[in-house]
Scaffold this motif. Sequence first.
Motif, mmCIF file in Angstrom:
data_model
loop_
_atom_site.group_PDB
_atom_site.id
_atom_site.type_symbol
_atom_site.label_atom_id
_atom_site.label_comp_id
_atom_site.label_asym_id
_atom_site.label_seq_id
_atom_site.Cartn_x
_atom_site.Cartn_y
_atom_site.Cartn_z
ATOM 1 N N GLY A 259 0.829 -1.207 0.000
ATOM 2 C CA GLY A 259 0.000 0.000 0.000
ATOM 3 C C GLY A 259 0.859 1.250 0.000
ATOM 4 O O GLY A 259 0.603 2.213 -0.736
ATOM 5 N N ARG A 260 1.882 1.256 0.828
ATOM 6 C CA ARG A 260 2.781 2.414 0.906
ATOM 7 C C ARG A 260 4.132 1.928 1.392
ATOM 8 O O ARG A 260 4.197 1.044 2.251
ATOM 9 C CB ARG A 260 2.198 3.449 1.870
ATOM 10 N N ARG A 261 5.204 2.511 0.855
ATOM 11 C CA ARG A 261 6.553 2.118 1.273
ATOM 12 C C ARG A 261 7.345 3.359 1.672
ATOM 13 O O ARG A 261 7.399 4.333 0.917
ATOM 14 C CB ARG A 261 7.253 1.289 0.203
ATOM 15 N N VAL A 262 7.924 3.300 2.861
ATOM 16 C CA VAL A 262 8.565 4.482 3.448
ATOM 17 C C VAL A 262 9.925 4.081 3.996
ATOM 18 O O VAL A 262 10.032 3.099 4.741
ATOM 19 C CB VAL A 262 7.700 5.042 4.613
ATOM 20 N N PHE A 263 10.952 4.837 3.649
ATOM 21 C CA PHE A 263 12.269 4.599 4.237
ATOM 22 C C PHE A 263 12.394 5.333 5.574
ATOM 23 O O PHE A 263 12.081 6.524 5.671
ATOM 24 C CB PHE A 263 13.383 5.069 3.299
ATOM 25 N N VAL A 264 12.880 4.598 6.571
ATOM 26 C CA VAL A 264 13.167 5.166 7.890
ATOM 27 C C VAL A 264 14.615 4.810 8.246
ATOM 28 O O VAL A 264 15.302 4.164 7.461
ATOM 29 C CB VAL A 264 12.208 4.610 8.981
ATOM 30 N N HIS A 265 15.096 5.251 9.427
ATOM 31 C CA HIS A 265 16.459 4.938 9.861
ATOM 32 C C HIS A 265 17.451 5.342 8.762
ATOM 33 O O HIS A 265 18.223 4.530 8.260
ATOM 34 C CB HIS A 265 16.593 3.446 10.212
ATOM 35 N N ILE A 266 17.402 6.620 8.408
ATOM 36 C CA ILE A 266 18.202 7.136 7.287
ATOM 37 C C ILE A 266 19.482 7.766 7.840
ATOM 38 O O ILE A 266 19.417 8.668 8.686
ATOM 39 C CB ILE A 266 17.378 8.168 6.487
ATOM 40 N N ASN A 267 20.608 7.274 7.373
ATOM 41 C CA ASN A 267 21.877 7.796 7.897
ATOM 42 C C ASN A 267 22.132 9.210 7.383
ATOM 43 O O ASN A 267 21.720 9.575 6.287
ATOM 44 C CB ASN A 267 23.047 6.888 7.501
ATOM 45 N N ASN A 268 22.873 9.972 8.197
ATOM 46 C CA ASN A 268 23.065 11.388 7.843
ATOM 47 C C ASN A 268 23.903 11.594 6.583
ATOM 48 O O ASN A 268 23.943 12.697 6.050
ATOM 49 C CB ASN A 268 23.621 12.157 9.043
ATOM 50 N N THR A 269 24.566 10.554 6.099
ATOM 51 C CA THR A 269 25.316 10.678 4.842
ATOM 52 C C THR A 269 24.443 10.421 3.612
ATOM 53 O O THR A 269 24.897 10.612 2.486
ATOM 54 C CB THR A 269 26.466 9.648 4.801
ATOM 55 N N ASN A 270 23.231 9.971 3.817
ATOM 56 C CA ASN A 270 22.413 9.501 2.684
ATOM 57 C C ASN A 270 21.883 10.685 1.865
ATOM 58 O O ASN A 270 21.136 11.521 2.386
ATOM 59 C CB ASN A 270 21.254 8.653 3.215
ATOM 60 N N PRO A 271 22.234 10.741 0.572
ATOM 61 C CA PRO A 271 21.823 11.899 -0.228
ATOM 62 C C PRO A 271 20.317 12.010 -0.437
ATOM 63 O O PRO A 271 19.844 13.063 -0.875
ATOM 64 C CB PRO A 271 22.557 11.683 -1.565
ATOM 65 N N VAL A 272 19.538 10.974 -0.119
ATOM 66 C CA VAL A 272 18.076 11.126 -0.251
ATOM 67 C C VAL A 272 17.535 12.145 0.743
ATOM 68 O O VAL A 272 16.403 12.614 0.612
ATOM 69 C CB VAL A 272 17.287 9.800 -0.065
ATOM 70 N N LEU A 273 18.347 12.510 1.729
ATOM 71 C CA LEU A 273 17.904 13.523 2.693
ATOM 72 C C LEU A 273 17.830 14.912 2.055
ATOM 73 O O LEU A 273 17.185 15.806 2.594
ATOM 74 C CB LEU A 273 18.833 13.547 3.915
#
Length: 299
Positions: A259-273
């Motif tokens: 139904g929905r997919r969400v990324f969590v626990h994202i490291n501070n280096t991750n460019p998706v931020l």
Amino acid sequence: MQLRVLGAAAGGGSPQWNCRCEVCRLVWEGDPRVTPRTQSSIAVSVDGENWALINCAPDILKQIQQTPALHPREGRRHTPIASVLLTNADVDHIGGLLNLRESSPFRLLATPMIQDVLRGSPIFDVLNPDHVSRESIALDQPFTLLDGLQARLFAVPGKTALFLEGDRVEIGVEGESTVGVELISGDKRAYYIPGCAAMTPTLAARLEGADLLLFDGTLWRDDEMVRAGVGHKTGQRMGHMSMSGAEGSIAALAELSLGRRVFVHINNTNPVLIADSPERQAAERAGWDIAHDGMELSC
Ligand code: MLT
Ligand code: MN
Ligand code: ZN
């Protein structure tokens, strides 16, 4: 079922206290393309009155302050937090327990192995046993997390907590050290898996058809921290599969109906931020949302 992302970042938060990687630097500078994120935790409720925390980050005080539903509501001492469930013993997931002393009652739930880790660190004895009941939850057994909310813990490929690593570390081990959580209310089914070292056919089959998936978004690519110049560890070594690449989570879950997919626990280096980064755009094109603190989800 209502879910709130209390903290969308991985261990360290974003920005991390001592980090000036490319993403952290933007956050320190107040760049509007990035917002600060605290460490990894969600809250879940079915009635909006009683809540369960899943993981308890060192930032829990700030997270409670920023979430009116978690404020004390009545009398002199009160909390809407009825239960705290842990998915592993990493510092970002257990550090906040020290803030939940002061004798309010709640249930503290985790696998027997994670309960043993807590018992092995006497500082957690600040949680008064007259008020805090520690419950060992066996893998694969349904249990009641809150009235009206059933849950189940299941092993996912992971590793032991960093501070418990010995000379030889087994990566990708499936057992009581790293678990995912299945949440069921009525005919709705959600999953929270903030740490996962690899996708297996069994795990993919379990997730198929879920209404909501919150999944490990630690790194965009496996060697990201090395390239960012902030460390020597790969995502694999840390027990996290990456978002991108042939073995990554975006590809591994692409064929599932969710139904929905969400990324969590994202490291501070991750460019998706970074809101307009090519990586963020690629993740969103693949149907993923990037969690932020305060994000409200329901199913
Ligand atoms: C992780 O998710 O890999 C850990 O939280 C790392 C850490 O303990 O800093
Ligand atoms: Mn972590
Ligand atoms: Zn950083």
